[in-house]
Enzyme design. Structure first.
Site, PDB file in Angstrom:
ATOM      1  N   LEU A   1       0.807  -1.224   0.000  1.00  0.00           N
ATOM      2  CA  LEU A   1       0.000   0.000   0.000  1.00  0.00           C
ATOM      3  C   LEU A   1       0.838   1.272   0.000  1.00  0.00           C
ATOM      4  CD1 LEU A   1      -2.776  -1.082   2.529  1.00  0.00           C
ATOM      5  CD2 LEU A   1      -2.728  -1.338   0.032  1.00  0.00           C
TER       6      LEU A   1
ATOM      7  N   HIS B   1      -3.508   4.229  -2.539  1.00  0.00           N
ATOM      8  CA  HIS B   1      -4.501   3.353  -1.909  1.00  0.00           C
ATOM      9  C   HIS B   1      -5.166   4.060  -0.720  1.00  0.00           C
ATOM     10  CE1 HIS B   1      -1.469   0.287  -3.435  1.00  0.00           C
ATOM     11  NE2 HIS B   1      -2.562  -0.098  -4.034  1.00  0.00           N
TER      12      HIS B   1
END
Ligand SMILES: Nc1ncnc2c1ncn2[C@@H]1O[C@H](COP(=O)(O)OP(=O)(O)OP(=O)(O)O)[C@@H](O)[C@H]1O
Ligand SMILES: CC(C)(CO)[C@@H](O)C(=O)[O-]
Ligand code: BAL
Length: 284
Positions: free
Chosen positions: A33, A37
């Site tokens: 991530l 995101h």
């Protein structure tokens, strides 16, 4: 925050939340991530009582010579980031649970995948549409968030949800960039420091296009050629997959820039394939 690995358990919880009247926001990811995101997660958190993020590197959407095995898997870091964002559940299924033996059902679209990444990654969007359908059936979200960095993916999911009467809203989110313009991507981790510099060529190409369009250029072929030459001249190691002006809704190639247009790029820097794009809204 809960980590749920089992399909049944996730479905049970989603059903319970729905019974209790909670709204569910959902962000599907493949993990590793970054702020891109997290921007989706924050939007989901703002609008929903319960937020689920899935982390699943989906083998079905990778070609045989692509980076499935190499794709970064950083679960502990991802978990810490999602706890900090106040996420309720990470859905973290296994390949065996999502695709058990004798699995044989797939979701395909007819036209949208016949452009851009669909051409260079055969079967990719079949894998994406299939896993996203399954995730929607498991997480039962009211709203799901997709980044416009993967613009074709967003259009495909939007179409699929409409065509199959899936009962949720699909919300696109803007591309999040590094301070120098590089679109955030889990695959940026593959880049050496030298390649990281060279990767800026994608953003610089979008800037070049914006400049020409602002000055009145409307010929898609001429501008495409100029961008291709620019990339080849500036970064000799870059390998262009595509530079395309397309209709932003149908993703079909266009000759004249008018209306809602997308410039989409896919370029290899070394062995890393990067994508980026920009929308233009032009007077007809
Ligand atoms: N820079 C970004 N800005 C906004 N959304 C993004 C960005 N990067 C990824 N996303 C979105 O996050 C979701 C999950 O994407 P994914 O996990 O494939 O990440 P990724 O960084 O795009 O990975 P990769 O570039 O390796 O495909 C997708 O909806 C994707 O469009
Ligand atoms: C939507 C998705 C999670 C499906 O595997 C993936 O394609 C991604 O991360 O963009
Ligand atoms: N971001 C889309 C997922 C993939 O490249 O496989």
């Amino acid at each position: 925050m809960q980590v749920i690995e089992k399909v049944r358990e996730m479905q049970e919880l989603a059903r319970q939340w729905r019974r209790e009247g909670y709204s569910i926001g959902f962000v599907p990811t493949m993990g590793a991530l970054h702020e891109g995101h997290l921007s989706l997660v924050r939007e989901a958190r703002k609008h929903h009582d319960r937020v689920v993020v899935s982390i699943f590197v989906n083998p079905l959407q990778f070609g045989p010579s692509e980076d499935y095995n190499r794709y970064p898997r950083t679960f502990e870091e991802d978990k810490a980031l999602l706890i900090a964002e106040g996420v309720d559940v990470i859905f973290f299924p296994s390949v065996e649970d999502l695709y058990p033996q004798n699995y044989q059902t797939y979701v395909t679209l007819e036209r949208l995948p016949e452009h851009l990444c669909g051409l260079s990654r055969p079967g990719h969007f079949r894998g994406v549409a299939t896993v996203v359908t399954k995730l929607f059936n498991i997480v039962m979200p009211h709203e799901a968030y997709f980044g416009k960095k993967d613009y074709q993916q967003f259009r495909i999911i939007e179409r699929m949800v409409q065509d199959l009467n899936m009962d949720l809203k699909v919300t696109p989110m803007p591309i999040v960039r590094e301070h120098d313009g590089l679109a955030m991507s889990s695959r940026n981790r593959y880049l050496t420091p030298q390649e990281r510099q060279k990767a800026l060529i994608l953003f610089r190409s979008l800037e070049l296009a914006s400049d020409r369009i602002q000055k009145g250029e409307r010929d898609a072929f001429r501008l495409t050629q100029e961008i291709r030459k620019f990339i080849q001249r500036e970064v000799s190691e870059a390998r262009i997959d595509y530079v395309s002006f397309v209709d932003a809704k149908t993703l079909e190639d266009i000759k004249t820039l008018s209306g809602h247009v997308l410039l989409a790029l896919a370029v290899f820097i070394g062995t890393t394939r990067l994508i980026d794009n920009r929308e233009f809204f032009l007077e007809d």
